[in-house]
Design a protein around this motif. Structure first.
Motif, PDB file in Angstrom:
ATOM      1  N   LEU A 239     -57.962 -26.631 -29.165  1.00 18.14           N
ATOM      2  CA  LEU A 239     -56.748 -25.895 -29.469  1.00 18.14           C
ATOM      3  C   LEU A 239     -55.758 -26.980 -29.697  1.00 18.14           C
ATOM      4  CD1 LEU A 239     -56.934 -23.191 -26.694  1.00 18.14           C
ATOM      5  CD2 LEU A 239     -57.832 -23.002 -29.082  1.00 18.14           C
ATOM      6  N   GLN A 240     -54.835 -26.705 -30.678  1.00 19.46           N
ATOM      7  CA  GLN A 240     -53.490 -27.154 -30.935  1.00 19.46           C
ATOM      8  C   GLN A 240     -52.434 -26.479 -30.639  1.00 19.46           C
ATOM      9  OE1 GLN A 240     -54.058 -28.313 -35.296  1.00 19.46           O
ATOM     10  NE2 GLN A 240     -55.630 -26.697 -35.278  1.00 19.46           N
ATOM     11  N   GLU A 241     -51.334 -27.067 -30.813  1.00 23.46           N
ATOM     12  CA  GLU A 241     -49.968 -26.547 -30.422  1.00 23.46           C
ATOM     13  C   GLU A 241     -49.681 -25.298 -30.950  1.00 23.46           C
ATOM     14  OE1 GLU A 241     -46.873 -26.179 -28.357  1.00 23.46           O
ATOM     15  OE2 GLU A 241     -48.201 -27.918 -28.078  1.00 23.46           O
ATOM     16  N   VAL A 242     -50.021 -24.853 -32.102  1.00 22.48           N
ATOM     17  CA  VAL A 242     -49.842 -23.601 -32.511  1.00 22.48           C
ATOM     18  C   VAL A 242     -50.772 -22.530 -31.752  1.00 22.48           C
ATOM     19  CG1 VAL A 242     -51.641 -23.879 -34.490  1.00 22.48           C
ATOM     20  CG2 VAL A 242     -49.820 -22.134 -34.789  1.00 22.48           C
ATOM     21  N   ASP A 243     -51.864 -22.895 -31.546  1.00 28.26           N
ATOM     22  CA  ASP A 243     -52.678 -22.361 -30.748  1.00 28.26           C
ATOM     23  C   ASP A 243     -52.051 -22.001 -29.496  1.00 28.26           C
ATOM     24  OD1 ASP A 243     -54.629 -22.290 -32.598  1.00 28.26           O
ATOM     25  OD2 ASP A 243     -55.456 -24.133 -32.116  1.00 28.26           O
ATOM     26  N   ARG A 244     -51.691 -23.075 -28.734  1.00 30.02           N
ATOM     27  CA  ARG A 244     -51.242 -22.858 -27.441  1.00 30.02           C
ATOM     28  C   ARG A 244     -50.009 -21.777 -27.391  1.00 30.02           C
ATOM     29  NH1 ARG A 244     -53.487 -27.660 -27.095  1.00 30.02           N
ATOM     30  NH2 ARG A 244     -51.862 -28.882 -28.048  1.00 30.02           N
ATOM     31  N   HIS A 245     -49.181 -22.088 -28.602  1.00 27.30           N
ATOM     32  CA  HIS A 245     -47.871 -21.072 -28.706  1.00 27.30           C
ATOM     33  C   HIS A 245     -48.370 -19.692 -28.958  1.00 27.30           C
ATOM     34  CE1 HIS A 245     -43.957 -20.142 -29.622  1.00 27.30           C
ATOM     35  NE2 HIS A 245     -44.224 -19.677 -30.823  1.00 27.30           N
ATOM     36  N   LEU A 246     -49.251 -19.536 -29.705  1.00 26.57           N
ATOM     37  CA  LEU A 246     -49.787 -17.899 -30.017  1.00 26.57           C
ATOM     38  C   LEU A 246     -50.316 -17.354 -28.610  1.00 26.57           C
ATOM     39  CD1 LEU A 246     -51.270 -18.483 -33.353  1.00 26.57           C
ATOM     40  CD2 LEU A 246     -49.445 -17.199 -32.862  1.00 26.57           C
ATOM     41  N   LEU A 247     -51.002 -18.086 -27.818  1.00 24.28           N
ATOM     42  CA  LEU A 247     -51.897 -17.663 -26.599  1.00 24.28           C
ATOM     43  C   LEU A 247     -50.806 -17.657 -25.604  1.00 24.28           C
ATOM     44  CD1 LEU A 247     -55.015 -19.962 -26.778  1.00 24.28           C
ATOM     45  CD2 LEU A 247     -55.003 -17.477 -26.906  1.00 24.28           C
ATOM     46  N   ASP A 248     -49.755 -18.359 -25.465  1.00 24.05           N
ATOM     47  CA  ASP A 248     -48.796 -18.011 -24.240  1.00 24.05           C
ATOM     48  C   ASP A 248     -47.985 -16.856 -24.787  1.00 24.05           C
ATOM     49  OD1 ASP A 248     -49.301 -20.412 -23.169  1.00 24.05           O
ATOM     50  OD2 ASP A 248     -47.665 -21.467 -24.079  1.00 24.05           O
ATOM     51  N   ALA A 249     -47.791 -16.780 -26.087  1.00 21.97           N
ATOM     52  CA  ALA A 249     -47.247 -15.277 -26.430  1.00 21.97           C
ATOM     53  C   ALA A 249     -48.034 -13.905 -26.140  1.00 21.97           C
ATOM     54  CB  ALA A 249     -46.617 -15.355 -27.861  1.00 21.97           C
ATOM     55  N   ALA A 250     -49.307 -14.219 -26.450  1.00 24.94           N
ATOM     56  CA  ALA A 250     -50.337 -13.176 -25.908  1.00 24.94           C
ATOM     57  C   ALA A 250     -50.293 -12.897 -24.549  1.00 24.94           C
ATOM     58  CB  ALA A 250     -51.637 -13.458 -26.495  1.00 24.94           C
ATOM     59  N   ARG A 251     -50.301 -14.137 -23.965  1.00 28.89           N
ATOM     60  CA  ARG A 251     -50.309 -14.064 -22.500  1.00 28.89           C
ATOM     61  C   ARG A 251     -49.225 -13.139 -21.864  1.00 28.89           C
ATOM     62  NH1 ARG A 251     -51.926 -19.332 -22.804  1.00 28.89           N
ATOM     63  NH2 ARG A 251     -54.262 -19.689 -22.497  1.00 28.89           N
ATOM     64  N   ALA A 252     -47.935 -13.436 -22.308  1.00 29.64           N
ATOM     65  CA  ALA A 252     -46.651 -12.982 -22.099  1.00 29.64           C
ATOM     66  C   ALA A 252     -46.762 -11.325 -22.456  1.00 29.64           C
ATOM     67  CB  ALA A 252     -45.644 -13.438 -22.755  1.00 29.64           C
ATOM     68  N   VAL A 253     -47.235 -10.928 -23.282  1.00 22.11           N
ATOM     69  CA  VAL A 253     -47.707  -9.430 -23.832  1.00 22.11           C
ATOM     70  C   VAL A 253     -48.391  -8.857 -22.808  1.00 22.11           C
ATOM     71  CG1 VAL A 253     -48.451  -7.970 -25.508  1.00 22.11           C
ATOM     72  CG2 VAL A 253     -47.078  -9.725 -26.278  1.00 22.11           C
ATOM     73  N   ARG A 254     -49.691  -9.514 -22.376  1.00 24.42           N
ATOM     74  CA  ARG A 254     -50.289  -9.168 -21.480  1.00 24.42           C
ATOM     75  C   ARG A 254     -49.768  -8.824 -20.057  1.00 24.42           C
ATOM     76  NH1 ARG A 254     -55.907 -11.968 -19.102  1.00 24.42           N
ATOM     77  NH2 ARG A 254     -54.388 -13.682 -18.636  1.00 24.42           N
ATOM     78  N   LEU A 255     -48.660  -9.637 -19.754  1.00 25.03           N
ATOM     79  CA  LEU A 255     -47.862  -9.458 -18.474  1.00 25.03           C
ATOM     80  C   LEU A 255     -47.041  -8.403 -18.585  1.00 25.03           C
ATOM     81  CD1 LEU A 255     -47.690 -13.273 -17.567  1.00 25.03           C
ATOM     82  CD2 LEU A 255     -49.154 -11.264 -16.365  1.00 25.03           C
ATOM     83  N   GLY A 256     -46.876  -7.943 -19.844  1.00 22.21           N
ATOM     84  CA  GLY A 256     -45.800  -6.680 -20.090  1.00 22.21           C
ATOM     85  C   GLY A 256     -44.504  -7.182 -20.505  1.00 22.21           C
ATOM     86  N   HIS A 257     -44.472  -8.537 -20.942  1.00 14.80           N
ATOM     87  CA  HIS A 257     -43.084  -8.811 -21.584  1.00 14.80           C
ATOM     88  C   HIS A 257     -43.246  -8.759 -23.222  1.00 14.80           C
ATOM     89  CE1 HIS A 257     -41.971 -10.918 -17.975  1.00 14.80           C
ATOM     90  NE2 HIS A 257     -43.085 -11.491 -18.059  1.00 14.80           N
ATOM     91  N   LEU A 258     -43.059  -7.359 -23.632  1.00 12.99           N
ATOM     92  CA  LEU A 258     -43.162  -6.857 -24.715  1.00 12.99           C
ATOM     93  C   LEU A 258     -42.508  -6.932 -26.023  1.00 12.99           C
ATOM     94  CD1 LEU A 258     -44.975  -3.491 -23.766  1.00 12.99           C
ATOM     95  CD2 LEU A 258     -46.087  -5.461 -24.244  1.00 12.99           C
ATOM     96  N   HIS A 259     -41.025  -7.039 -25.539  1.00 13.63           N
ATOM     97  CA  HIS A 259     -39.931  -7.415 -26.465  1.00 13.63           C
ATOM     98  C   HIS A 259     -39.154  -8.667 -26.264  1.00 13.63           C
ATOM     99  CE1 HIS A 259     -41.202  -3.315 -27.032  1.00 13.63           C
ATOM    100  NE2 HIS A 259     -41.080  -2.989 -25.779  1.00 13.63           N
ATOM    101  N   GLY A 260     -38.772  -8.991 -27.350  1.00 10.92           N
ATOM    102  CA  GLY A 260     -37.860 -10.323 -27.159  1.00 10.92           C
ATOM    103  C   GLY A 260     -38.379 -11.520 -28.071  1.00 10.92           C
ATOM    104  N   ASP A 261     -37.545 -11.841 -29.117  1.00 12.72           N
ATOM    105  CA  ASP A 261     -37.853 -12.724 -29.957  1.00 12.72           C
ATOM    106  C   ASP A 261     -38.360 -13.911 -29.483  1.00 12.72           C
ATOM    107  OD1 ASP A 261     -37.061 -10.995 -31.964  1.00 12.72           O
ATOM    108  OD2 ASP A 261     -35.093 -11.738 -32.048  1.00 12.72           O
ATOM    109  N   ARG A 262     -38.017 -14.434 -28.328  1.00 12.24           N
ATOM    110  CA  ARG A 262     -38.648 -15.966 -27.870  1.00 12.24           C
ATOM    111  C   ARG A 262     -40.148 -15.659 -27.734  1.00 12.24           C
ATOM    112  NH1 ARG A 262     -40.325 -17.720 -23.250  1.00 12.24           N
ATOM    113  NH2 ARG A 262     -39.442 -15.889 -21.889  1.00 12.24           N
ATOM    114  N   LEU A 263     -40.662 -14.366 -27.378  1.00 15.66           N
ATOM    115  CA  LEU A 263     -42.000 -14.259 -27.034  1.00 15.66           C
ATOM    116  C   LEU A 263     -42.971 -13.852 -28.376  1.00 15.66           C
ATOM    117  CD1 LEU A 263     -41.689 -12.383 -23.785  1.00 15.66           C
ATOM    118  CD2 LEU A 263     -42.235 -14.898 -24.058  1.00 15.66           C
ATOM    119  N   ASP A 264     -42.256 -13.675 -29.399  1.00 11.89           N
ATOM    120  CA  ASP A 264     -42.876 -13.110 -30.702  1.00 11.89           C
ATOM    121  C   ASP A 264     -43.179 -14.183 -31.716  1.00 11.89           C
ATOM    122  OD1 ASP A 264     -43.588 -11.598 -32.563  1.00 11.89           O
ATOM    123  OD2 ASP A 264     -42.005 -10.057 -32.381  1.00 11.89           O
TER     124      ASP A 264
END
Length: 143
Positions: free
Chosen positions: A112-137
């Motif tokens: 995994l590259q940095e871009v993958d980690r960034h996308l996966l971190d955002a996906a994990r945040a969504v899974r945890l219920g953090h659905l809205h907010g530009d930082r997570l998108d």
């Protein structure tokens, strides 16, 4: 379909295949009634269209298909949250969770590259219920 469109579909195919398998499991378990391939194509294509330069390599390295599949499912969770379809949102959370759990198990084996980690971190945040907010998108164009 011209050769440009065929290339775009070929670029998306690995992620579409990953999402299809997750959706098919949910169909087999009775959670969802849908054509998994068509639905997976729709989900990945929707996410891809939000930020095509991210996925096609114009903004850096292309993301791993697992990261693309994860962010497509995360975007589906977010979309159903906006639409107010809690049952479908829960189904997408379940699909996203199984995908992210599998990625966590394979961890170091994946390149995994940095871009993958960034996308996966955002996906994990969504899974945890953090659905809205530009930082997570990561699919919204950076300002």
């Amino acid at each position: 379909m011209d050769s440009f469109e065929a290339t775009l579909d070929a670029d998306r195919l690995p992620a579409i295949s990953l999402v299809t398998r997750r959706l098919q499991r949910l169909i087999d378990q009775g959670f969802l009634e849908a054509a998994p391939g068509a639905l997976a194509w729709e989900l990945v294509t929707h996410a891809w269209a939000l930020r095509p330069a991210l996925f096609d390599g114009r903004e850096g390295p292309r993301p791993h298909p697992l990261a693309v599949a994860a962010i497509a499912l995360a975007e589906a969770v977010r979309l159903e949250s906006f639409r107010g379809d809690a049952p479908l949102q829960a189904i997408y959370v379940l699909a996203l969770s199984t995908l992210l759990d599998g990625i966590a198990r394979e961890g170091e084996l994946l390149r995994l590259q940095e871009v993958d980690r960034h996308l996966l971190d955002a996906a994990r945040a969504v899974r945890l219920g953090h659905l809205h907010g530009d930082r997570l998108d990561p699919l919204r164009k950076p300002s």
